[in-house]
Design a protein around this motif. Structure first.
Motif, PDB file in Angstrom:
ATOM      1  N   LYS A 266       0.819  -1.217   0.000  1.00  0.00           N
ATOM      2  CA  LYS A 266       0.000   0.000   0.000  1.00  0.00           C
ATOM      3  C   LYS A 266       0.854   1.270   0.000  1.00  0.00           C
ATOM      4  O   LYS A 266       0.319   2.382  -0.025  1.00  0.00           O
ATOM      5  CB  LYS A 266      -0.925   0.003   1.221  1.00  0.00           C
ATOM      6  N   ASP A 267       2.160   1.088   0.051  1.00  0.00           N
ATOM      7  CA  ASP A 267       3.046   2.243   0.146  1.00  0.00           C
ATOM      8  C   ASP A 267       3.705   2.554  -1.194  1.00  0.00           C
ATOM      9  O   ASP A 267       3.855   1.693  -2.063  1.00  0.00           O
ATOM     10  CB  ASP A 267       4.151   1.980   1.184  1.00  0.00           C
ATOM     11  N   VAL A 268       4.109   3.806  -1.348  1.00  0.00           N
ATOM     12  CA  VAL A 268       4.929   4.236  -2.473  1.00  0.00           C
ATOM     13  C   VAL A 268       6.289   4.637  -1.909  1.00  0.00           C
ATOM     14  O   VAL A 268       6.397   5.604  -1.149  1.00  0.00           O
ATOM     15  CB  VAL A 268       4.299   5.424  -3.240  1.00  0.00           C
ATOM     16  N   LEU A 269       7.299   3.849  -2.228  1.00  0.00           N
ATOM     17  CA  LEU A 269       8.640   4.128  -1.743  1.00  0.00           C
ATOM     18  C   LEU A 269       9.371   5.023  -2.735  1.00  0.00           C
ATOM     19  O   LEU A 269       9.266   4.806  -3.948  1.00  0.00           O
ATOM     20  CB  LEU A 269       9.432   2.828  -1.561  1.00  0.00           C
ATOM     21  N   PRO A 270      10.094   6.016  -2.266  1.00  0.00           N
ATOM     22  CA  PRO A 270      10.901   6.806  -3.194  1.00  0.00           C
ATOM     23  C   PRO A 270      11.916   5.888  -3.877  1.00  0.00           C
ATOM     24  O   PRO A 270      12.575   5.076  -3.223  1.00  0.00           O
ATOM     25  CB  PRO A 270      11.572   7.844  -2.306  1.00  0.00           C
ATOM     26  N   ALA A 271      12.024   6.000  -5.184  1.00  0.00           N
ATOM     27  CA  ALA A 271      12.871   5.094  -5.954  1.00  0.00           C
ATOM     28  C   ALA A 271      14.340   5.454  -5.801  1.00  0.00           C
ATOM     29  O   ALA A 271      14.701   6.617  -5.593  1.00  0.00           O
ATOM     30  CB  ALA A 271      12.474   5.149  -7.426  1.00  0.00           C
ATOM     31  N   HIS A 272      15.187   4.445  -5.947  1.00  0.00           N
ATOM     32  CA  HIS A 272      16.624   4.713  -5.888  1.00  0.00           C
ATOM     33  C   HIS A 272      17.041   5.641  -7.024  1.00  0.00           C
ATOM     34  O   HIS A 272      17.918   6.491  -6.849  1.00  0.00           O
ATOM     35  CB  HIS A 272      17.405   3.406  -5.964  1.00  0.00           C
ATOM     36  N   ALA A 273      16.400   5.509  -8.177  1.00  0.00           N
ATOM     37  CA  ALA A 273      16.724   6.388  -9.304  1.00  0.00           C
ATOM     38  C   ALA A 273      16.470   7.850  -8.961  1.00  0.00           C
ATOM     39  O   ALA A 273      17.167   8.746  -9.457  1.00  0.00           O
ATOM     40  CB  ALA A 273      15.908   5.982 -10.535  1.00  0.00           C
TER      41      ALA A 273
END
Length: 437
Positions: A353-360
């Motif tokens: 359910k979460d949106v993690l900030p991407a490594h990119a």
């Protein structure tokens, strides 16, 4: 170094059977290869690198490339967090001559294809050298090498890049799309003999002939994608005429182009490996670029995770993929024609359910560092992070949230603080695997 007898005879002919020059050439092959790096001007400079970083190894500048230096000795790059942060790229100096050609012949925004791009040396150079507003499409046909190309381009951080995984023949469909094609074509590798003993073992006249024919096929496959009046930069890391002068003459005569310049690098004449590079201009008049606006259905981003979000749009298939507005129509043109591995900036990744900030996002020069709580770490902690270990020594006053790890002010990636420890979000495939003592 034991060289094939046939190669010796051919090489002496290239050097006009000058015994003194031949002896200088052989002496150069017995010496250690020079080590050189290029700084990422969007992430650092020689004045902002700290005194305990790679800058202490700088020797002389590479005269034909910007922000490039020879090193006094070879460090263990894997153990330098700044290397993983994309602040510099380790690249053979002769191949950096591409920078001179770009500065000399490209003065306005262009659409560029780097056709045989892995692992990414010339693509990272192009990303820095091209005029502002240019679009770089960087391609690799071999899938495993294409993944390495993605990693290096993500670390370099430019949002004005599209990475693809296609055979050169796929670009026939992109008719008259590119203003410049860079083709560092697969070759017999004569110029790498002192660095790669395998290249010596695999060398033969038959392989030279095979490479020359393959190079012509590659250029013929991509030729339709180059606009009339557009530029082709052709290069190899080999010496022989078949793969170099004969091929560019074939391109000029059979495909239709003017040879603008050609240059050979030899290890005894310049500080670098063997290299050949030529610039050709495709016959025909260049037509004015049609400037089109992005589809009215697109909406500027509203996130504060990147600077100037109004200059980006998300793509329909992934709302967390941000494409620069000025390249959106080009992206839409290429998307159905090519296998795209990455484009623009990946902002986030959905996990449950979460949106993690991407490594990119952490690697991108578009990152708004003020949008995240930052944890500046020392070298030991940075290396443990890059090994993808859980970090236990997170400051006690940090809230349970995503935190940006920085080293000497450069972003390394994100962790998720859960109180007792920080879950490491560094990409598993990119982690340091060598032992650290």
């Amino acid at each position: 170094m034991r060289l094939p007898e046939t190669f010796v005879l051919r090489m002496k002919d290239i050097l006009d059977n000058d015994n003194q020059e031949w002896n200088s050439f052989i002496t150069a092959l017995s010496e250690d290869s020079p080590i050189s790096v290029r700084l990422n001007p969007c992430k650092t400079s020689d004045t902002t690198l700290s005194s305990d970083s790679i800058s202490k190894l700088f020797d002389e500048p590479v005269s034909w490339a910007s922000n490039a230096y020879y090193l006094k000795s070879k460090p263990i790059f894997t153990l330098d967090p700044l290397f993983h942060a994309g602040t510099y790229y380790v690249q053979e100096a002769s191949s950096m001559y591409l920078d001179t050609l770009i500065k000399q012949y490209v003065s306005s925004p262009v659409k560029v294809l780097d056709l045989c791009a892995a692992p990414g040396g010339k693509s990272t150079l192009l990303s820095s050298a091209l005029p502002k507003g240019s679009l770089l499409v960087t391609n690799e046909v071999i899938h495993s090498r294409a993944n390495i190309l993605v990693e290096n381009m993500v670390k370099w951080g430019s949002p004005h890049t599209i990475v693809t995984n296609n055979d050169p023949s796929a670009f026939r469909k992109t008719k008259k799309f590119f203003d410049l094609v860079v083709a560092d074509v697969p070759c017999s590798g004569e110029g790498m003999f002192r660095k790669d003993s395998t290249a010596i073992a695999e060398w033969s006249p038959a392989n030279v002939d095979l490479c020359a024919k393959r190079q012509r096929r590659i250029i013929a496959d991509v030729w339709a994608s180059l606009k009339p009046g557009g530029l082709l930069i052709y290069s190899t890391c080999t010496y022989n005429r078949e793969e170099n002068e004969d091929n560019i003459e074939w391109i000029a005569d059979e495909l239709g182009a003017d040879i603008v310049s050609a240059k050979h690098f030899f290890p005894h004449r310049s500080k670098g490996e063997g290299f050949f590079i030529s610039l050709l201009r495709k016959n025909g008049e260049a037509s004015p670029e049609k400037v089109s606006k992005a589809d009215k259905k697109t909406k500027p981003l509203t996130t504060n995770w990147i600077t100037c979000p109004e200059d980006y749009v998300s793509v329909p298939e992934n709302p967390y993929q941000a494409i620069p507005l000025i390249h959106y129509n080009d992206y839409c043109t290429l998307r159905p024609l090519l296998k795209i591995l990455s484009a623009g900036v990946l902002l986030g990744e959905v996990k449950g359910k979460d949106v993690l900030p991407a490594h990119a996002l952490a690697m991108s020069t578009a990152l708004n560092t003020n949008a995240f709580l930052k944890w500046e770490v020392d070298c030991d902690t940075a290396l443990r992070y890059l090994r993808r270990e859980a970090l236990q020594n997170i400051p006690s006053d940090f809230p349970n949230t995503h935190i940006l790890i920085t080293y000497q002010g450069r972003s390394l990636g994100f962790v998720k603080n859960i109180g007792s420890r920080a879950n490491n979000l560094y990409p598993n495939d990119w982690r340091i695997r060598m032992s650290i003592k």
